[in-house]
Design an enzyme around this catalytic site. Structure first.
Site, PDB file in Angstrom:
ATOM      1  N   GLY A  20      -6.386 -11.064  41.519  1.00 40.95           N
ATOM      2  CA  GLY A  20      -7.442 -10.056  42.207  1.00 40.95           C
ATOM      3  C   GLY A  20      -7.468  -9.045  41.061  1.00 40.95           C
ATOM      4  O   GLY A  20      -7.147  -8.124  42.009  1.00 40.95           O
ATOM      5  N   GLU A  76      -2.606 -16.447  38.311  1.00 45.18           N
ATOM      6  CA  GLU A  76      -4.070 -17.442  38.224  1.00 45.18           C
ATOM      7  C   GLU A  76      -5.695 -15.904  38.309  1.00 45.18           C
ATOM      8  O   GLU A  76      -6.647 -16.295  39.039  1.00 45.18           O
ATOM      9  CB  GLU A  76      -4.994 -18.815  39.315  1.00 45.18           C
ATOM     10  CG  GLU A  76      -4.312 -17.491  40.624  1.00 45.18           C
ATOM     11  CD  GLU A  76      -4.012 -18.443  41.620  1.00 45.18           C
ATOM     12  OE1 GLU A  76      -4.462 -18.212  43.063  1.00 45.18           O
ATOM     13  OE2 GLU A  76      -4.022 -19.567  41.580  1.00 45.18           O
ATOM     14  N   CYS A  83     -39.308 -13.642  44.544  1.00 42.98           N
ATOM     15  CA  CYS A  83     -40.539 -13.245  45.798  1.00 42.98           C
ATOM     16  C   CYS A  83     -39.086 -13.010  47.381  1.00 42.98           C
ATOM     17  O   CYS A  83     -39.642 -13.089  48.151  1.00 42.98           O
ATOM     18  CB  CYS A  83     -40.777 -14.016  46.020  1.00 42.98           C
ATOM     19  SG  CYS A  83     -42.993 -13.449  46.815  1.00 42.98           S
ATOM     20  N   GLU A  84     -38.252 -11.814  46.723  1.00 43.17           N
ATOM     21  CA  GLU A  84     -37.809 -11.073  47.587  1.00 43.17           C
ATOM     22  C   GLU A  84     -37.345  -9.911  46.859  1.00 43.17           C
ATOM     23  O   GLU A  84     -37.237  -9.471  45.982  1.00 43.17           O
ATOM     24  CB  GLU A  84     -36.493 -11.539  48.226  1.00 43.17           C
ATOM     25  CG  GLU A  84     -36.680 -13.163  48.722  1.00 43.17           C
ATOM     26  CD  GLU A  84     -35.726 -13.178  49.477  1.00 43.17           C
ATOM     27  OE1 GLU A  84     -34.625 -12.937  50.073  1.00 43.17           O
ATOM     28  OE2 GLU A  84     -35.316 -15.208  49.977  1.00 43.17           O
TER      29      GLU A  84
END
Length: 405
Positions: free
Chosen positions: A218, A259, A328-329
């Site tokens: 993280g 990790e 198409c958004e």
């Protein structure tokens, strides 16, 4: 890589295009191992969900990395890339006991994150080495979608359930070899990480035959100039001392595992896209590119900000543009962003495109996924071809003629 190199690659392989810098991946890996050089037994398991191209896995395998996987398919990719089973760590969430047993049969290290599966697996396989994922109930910072160590998270076994957990282990006589946590991204304050580490140490004291402690990752990386990032060197100094002291107290020299995914590959990646159209409206200048959230969904999904550079005109006068895609958004990459003056046909480079970009790409709107290139030793190596119409049709099965309406 210089802008001219990226332009050459876009001409050679087309756009849109993902490009990864091998040297940056190596330097990040070496930076992390150097920060924890005071720990005698250190292991880095690359979190391959960030970027799972086999060539990237092979690059990291050659550096000595292990793998952190979250699905049996990732395990299989890791084996295909040449990783020995014992160097692969499997941390799923919400999967069936059947999948866990499939992975166990492949010989990789299993990490279990819920009491139900732990008890079922332990009853059937008491001698199999198992790691347990703990939820430390710590908010690490960053977007809520990627903070996974808080009390309402679906991940891990709550630290408050330790008595129940210990009872299951004692009843089944399971072989617990590791304790794991992952607070999620993005860690801004290393003191929060160190606080969570103390919770992991406390949990570890309940188990007498551990071989390793896995602290997850993280680590935050910078997304723009002068951006905040995790101070890896300071964390290495403080956590290494605390870990070494704990090993003395525990009476055994344990392995410290991390990790990292984003930390290793985010800054190594750039996403190249061509400006299709410059569209002036009553209030906005849009730069429409030959891509959309089908290729790079992080700005829409996480609200992440990727620095955008016009590599066709890097020193031009800056103007304000809203960079949008062709889906198409609404698929806005950036609103009113200062970018060197654009014209149709220019190539844009989106920085920090190595992690959770291609791996989250799709065929939405039946668009093709782009090619991937690894920049290594001053040369671009194609590591995934651009998709074709045949790829879209590959697993589709049309109706038989007699069944058509």
């Amino acid at each position: 890589m210089q802008p001219k190199d990226l332009l050459q690659l876009s001409e050679q392989f087309g756009s849109p295009l993902y490009v990864y810098d091998a040297d940056k991946i190596k330097s990040q890996y070496n930076r992390l191992t150097k920060a924890f050089s005071k720990v005698e037994k250190l292991r880095i398991n690359y979190a391959m969900k960030a970027l799972s191209n086999v060539a990237i896995l092979q690059l990291l395998e050659g550096m000595g990395s292990g793998l952190d996987t979250v699905s049996i398919q990732e395990v299989q990719l890791g084996l295909h890339a040449g990783y020995a089973p014992e160097r692969i760590f499997y941390t799923p969430n919400g999967v069936s006991l059947e999948e866990i047993e499939e992975v166990y049969a492949l010989g990789v290290q299993i990490n279990i994150d819920n009491l139900s599966i732990l008890e079922q697996f332990g009853a059937k396989h008491p001698n199999v080495p198992v790691c347990i994922r703990i939820n430390p109930h710590v908010m690490a910072g960053g977007n809520a979608n990627i903070s996974v160590g808080h009390i309402d998270s679906k991940f891990g076994i709550s630290v408050h359930q330790l008595p129940h957990l210990v009872r299951i282990v004692e009843n089944t006589k399971m072989n617990i070899v590791g304790i794991h946590m992952h607070t999620g991204s993005d860690i801004l304050d290393i003191e929060v990480f160190l606080y969570a580490a103390e919770i992991l140490f406390d949990a570890a004291r309940h188990f007498k035959d551990l071989e390793f402690l896995d602290f997850g990752s993280g680590f935050k990386v910078p997304y723009k100039k002068d951006d905040i990032e995790t101070d890896i060197e300071e964390l290495g100094k403080k956590l290494s001392k605390r870990f070494n002291d704990f090993c003395v107290e525990y009476g055994k020299n344990l392995t410290l595992i991390f990790e990292p995914g984003k930390f290793l590959v985010s800054e190594a990646g750039q996403f190249l896209a061509k400006v299709n159209v410059i569209k002036q409206t009553t209030s906005t200048v849009f730069a429409g590119i030959d891509s959309g959230f089908n290729h790079l969904i992080r700005p829409m999904f996480y609200g992440s900000s990727h620095h955008i550079e016009n590599i066709s005109n890097p020193k031009g006068k800056e103007r304000f543009y809203s960079v949008v895609g062709y889906i198409c958004e609404t698929d806005t990459f950036a609103n009113n962003r200062r970018i060197s003056e654009l014209k149709e046909g220019d190539i844009l480079s989106f920085k920090n495109a190595g992690a959770y970009c291609y791996s989250m790409a799709s065929n939405y709107n039946s668009r093709y996924r782009p090619a991937e290139v690894l920049w290594m030793n001053g040369k671009g190596h194609l590591i995934r071809a651009h998709e074709t119409f045949e790829d879209l049709l590959k697993n589709q099965i049309p109706l038989p003629v007699q069944e058509k309406v």
